[in-house]
Motif scaffolding. Structure first.
Motif, mmCIF file in Angstrom:
data_model
loop_
_atom_site.group_PDB
_atom_site.id
_atom_site.type_symbol
_atom_site.label_atom_id
_atom_site.label_comp_id
_atom_site.label_asym_id
_atom_site.label_seq_id
_atom_site.Cartn_x
_atom_site.Cartn_y
_atom_site.Cartn_z
ATOM 1 N N PRO A 41 175.251 53.564 -29.532
ATOM 2 C CA PRO A 41 173.912 53.086 -29.908
ATOM 3 C C PRO A 41 172.824 53.607 -28.973
ATOM 4 O O PRO A 41 173.108 53.905 -27.805
ATOM 5 N N PRO A 42 171.603 53.753 -29.464
ATOM 6 C CA PRO A 42 170.511 54.189 -28.597
ATOM 7 C C PRO A 42 170.146 53.088 -27.616
ATOM 8 O O PRO A 42 170.309 51.902 -27.914
ATOM 9 N N ARG A 43 169.648 53.491 -26.458
ATOM 10 C CA ARG A 43 169.279 52.498 -25.445
ATOM 11 C C ARG A 43 167.782 52.510 -25.226
ATOM 12 O O ARG A 43 167.206 53.555 -24.948
ATOM 13 N N ALA A 231 156.094 55.797 -33.316
ATOM 14 C CA ALA A 231 155.817 56.350 -31.987
ATOM 15 C C ALA A 231 157.087 56.329 -31.132
ATOM 16 O O ALA A 231 157.349 57.256 -30.356
ATOM 17 N N MET A 232 157.878 55.278 -31.291
ATOM 18 C CA MET A 232 159.129 55.201 -30.527
ATOM 19 C C MET A 232 160.108 56.299 -30.954
ATOM 20 O O MET A 232 160.818 56.863 -30.127
ATOM 21 N N MET A 233 160.101 56.583 -32.246
ATOM 22 C CA MET A 233 160.987 57.642 -32.752
ATOM 23 C C MET A 233 160.692 58.970 -32.078
ATOM 24 O O MET A 233 161.590 59.763 -31.813
ATOM 25 N N ASP A 234 159.403 59.216 -31.822
ATOM 26 C CA ASP A 234 159.017 60.474 -31.170
ATOM 27 C C ASP A 234 159.546 60.562 -29.748
ATOM 28 O O ASP A 234 159.678 61.651 -29.203
ATOM 29 N N ALA A 235 159.789 59.412 -29.149
ATOM 30 C CA ALA A 235 160.241 59.400 -27.764
ATOM 31 C C ALA A 235 161.764 59.495 -27.654
ATOM 32 O O ALA A 235 162.297 59.651 -26.559
ATOM 33 N N VAL A 236 162.455 59.388 -28.783
ATOM 34 C CA VAL A 236 163.919 59.454 -28.765
ATOM 35 C C VAL A 236 164.338 60.922 -28.864
ATOM 36 O O VAL A 236 163.743 61.674 -29.638
ATOM 37 N N PRO A 237 165.343 61.330 -28.084
ATOM 38 C CA PRO A 237 165.820 62.711 -28.250
ATOM 39 C C PRO A 237 166.225 62.959 -29.703
ATOM 40 O O PRO A 237 166.806 62.070 -30.357
ATOM 41 N N ASN A 238 165.906 64.164 -30.185
ATOM 42 C CA ASN A 238 166.094 64.508 -31.601
ATOM 43 C C ASN A 238 167.396 64.044 -32.239
ATOM 44 O O ASN A 238 167.386 63.385 -33.267
ATOM 45 N N LYS A 239 168.507 64.401 -31.605
ATOM 46 C CA LYS A 239 169.798 64.153 -32.258
ATOM 47 C C LYS A 239 170.131 62.660 -32.367
ATOM 48 O O LYS A 239 171.067 62.285 -33.060
ATOM 49 N N VAL A 244 168.577 55.401 -34.215
ATOM 50 C CA VAL A 244 167.490 54.430 -33.997
ATOM 51 C C VAL A 244 166.955 53.946 -35.349
ATOM 52 O O VAL A 244 166.782 52.747 -35.572
ATOM 53 N N ALA A 245 166.709 54.898 -36.241
ATOM 54 C CA ALA A 245 166.120 54.536 -37.537
ATOM 55 C C ALA A 245 167.036 53.602 -38.321
ATOM 56 O O ALA A 245 166.567 52.717 -39.042
ATOM 57 N N SER A 246 168.343 53.778 -38.175
ATOM 58 C CA SER A 246 169.258 52.933 -38.944
ATOM 59 C C SER A 246 169.236 51.486 -38.454
ATOM 60 O O SER A 246 169.704 50.588 -39.131
ATOM 61 N N ARG A 247 168.700 51.264 -37.280
ATOM 62 C CA ARG A 247 168.623 49.894 -36.731
ATOM 63 C C ARG A 247 167.312 49.200 -37.069
ATOM 64 O O ARG A 247 167.114 48.034 -36.752
ATOM 65 N N LYS A 248 166.410 49.912 -37.686
ATOM 66 C CA LYS A 248 165.067 49.377 -37.940
ATOM 67 C C LYS A 248 165.130 48.144 -38.863
ATOM 68 O O LYS A 248 165.721 48.201 -39.930
ATOM 69 N N ALA A 249 164.562 47.053 -38.415
ATOM 70 C CA ALA A 249 164.479 45.846 -39.250
ATOM 71 C C ALA A 249 163.145 45.167 -38.933
ATOM 72 O O ALA A 249 163.088 44.177 -38.210
#
Lengths: 312, 141
Positions: A41-43, A231-239, A244-249
């Motif tokens: 999972p992303p941190r 904006a948070m998505m832009d800060a996550v490394p691409n791969k 991250v998006a799959s956790r969006k609620a």
């Protein structure tokens, strides 16, 4: 996105004239599903001073269900929070969000906190610095950034997202917030823009290479949450972005808008979304008719089809 | 016999000027004067559009990468099963297409104008009477 459909499409596109047996497909699909579920999972580090609304923000973005206290700081130790997600159920839980204790509580705690920051920030994908939008004096924040945190992980800070929470309290205050449209007044909107401009300038004074974004939002009013998540998505490394998006609620902004103001299609979609949906597998099983349960209990494929038909 | 009378609540909109303060009396706390309603609705729709744009960007940023991730997995596992694996041509095409369409729409709406310069018309000739006598001027650029 439906993983099975995606894999079927890939099999068609990649194998050309070769025929893949159903058995092979099923095996390959299960292996891919397993890999997807077990992707680490992303941190995230949610950092900021006491009372800025870190826990509320986590709740608003990921439905984390953290305790939120309005009396005292309720997050005293760095805790790993496995928050729920709504797409692919993973074995190792979901997003790992570090709800970092505030920096401004006391000098003693501050020293402890900085040690904790050092430990955690080295390990996270992205840091979200949450500020109270009303607080114009960000000198202390500049100081932390320049003296303490810059040394820990300069590259992490360059991607840091600055989240200005509680925009509903920006001058002239909450009474100016439009209660029916759930929007700031035009005057508030102008003031929010001014604060963002001001904070951006001050952050650049200490971090000239800072590439992150500043988003004004309200966890309480659910205002601008998609913009913050983007904006948070832009800060996550691409791969790692798909994880991250799959956790969006996100908490539903439209739920707080008077239906008479909504366009008809949004009114309809809101009515549909308001149908209560069970969130846990145990609730789904409990609400199933007993004959249905007996029929589907031993057949995973049929059970998944049934879930899809129910829109779950 | 008691005459049935219908209670009339007057919709009173008037300005009470108290020094510099101008107050408007309305029916209740949820009443929005008509002139404000259109403006609020316009701002709300614009905000909802901005939310949708963000949602679309989030999806675009993640889905093409997810598809690549699954595609790489599929290729490596299918090879183990003895299949020959080719290349995916249109991976993430639909997502990219929706973004490209948006970008095109945006670029069209803000396309800068181009100035065309005509060569100078002959000054020593009288104006033509018939269409066939018309001289065609060329563009200099």
């Amino acid at each position: 996105m439906d993983l099975r459909n995606l894999v079927q499409g890939l099999a068609r596109d990649l194998l050309g004239d070769q025929k893949m047996s159903d058995e092979d497909f099923e095996k390959i699909y299960r292996m891919i599903e397993d890999k997807v579920d077990n992707e680490p999972p992303p941190r995230f580090a949610f950092i900021g001073e006491t009372g800025v609304g870190k826990s509320s923000t986590l709740n608003a973005l990921f439905n984390a269900g953290l305790e939120v206290s309005h009396v005292k700081a309720c997050t005293q130790t760095v805790q790993k929070v496995d928050v729920s997600f709504n797409e692919v159920e993973g074995v190792n839980g979901a997003l790992v969000a570090y709800d970092m204790p505030g920096l401004g509580e006391s000098q003693l705690k501050q020293r402890e906190h900085i040690a904790l920051y050092e430990q955690v920030l080295k390990d996270v994908d992205v840091a979200l610095w949450i500020l109270d939008a009303q607080n114009r004096a960000i000198a202390s924040v500049q100081q932390y950034l320049e003296k303490e945190l810059k040394a820990i992980h300069p590259r992490l800070l360059e991607r840091m997202v600055i989240a200005l929470n509680k925009v509903e309290l920006v001058y002239p205050g909450e009474t100016d917030w439009h209660p029916l449209a759930n929007l700031p007044s035009e005057e508030q909107e102008e003031n929010i823009k001014g604060i963002i401009f001001d904070v951006k300038r001050k952050i650049r004074e200490v971090l000239p290479n800072w590439q992150g974004k500043i988003i004004g939002y309200s966890a309480h009013k659910r205002y601008n949450l998609p913009q913050l998540f983007d904006a948070m998505m832009d800060a996550v490394p691409n791969k790692r972005r798909w994880v991250v998006a799959s956790r969006k609620a996100l908490a539903d902004f439209l739920e707080l808008v008077d239906p008479q103001l909504l366009p008809p299609e949004k009114r309809r979609s809101r009515a549909t979304h308001q149908q209560p949906q069970p969130s846990k597998m145990s609730d789904i099983v409990q609400s199933m008719p007993s004959e249905e349960l007996a029929k589907l209990a031993g057949d995973k494929k049929a059970f998944l089809t049934w879930l899809q038909k129910q829109g779950l | 016999m008691v005459a049935k009378t219908r209670a009339v609540i007057p919709i009173v909109k008037f300005n009470q000027t108290l020094g510099n303060l101008s107050m408007k009396q309305v029916l209740n706390e949820t009443y929005i004067p008509d002139d404000d309603l259109a403006n609020i609705r316009r701002r709300l729709i614009s905000h909802i559009e901005s939310m949708s744009d963000s949602e679309l960007r989030i999806a675009a940023k993640s889905e093409a990468i997810f598809q690549n991730f699954v595609s790489d997995l599929f290729k490596s596992i299918a090879r183990i099963f003895g299949y020959l694996v080719g290349k995916v041509v249109n991976l993430g095409k639909d997502i990219a297409k929706s973004l490209i369409c948006k970008d095109i729409a945006k670029s069209l709406s803000r396309k800068s104008s181009q100035v065309f310069v005509l060569e100078k018309a002959p000054q020593d000739l009288s104006l033509p009477i018939n269409r066939s006598q018309v001289k065609v001027l060329k563009l200099e650029n």
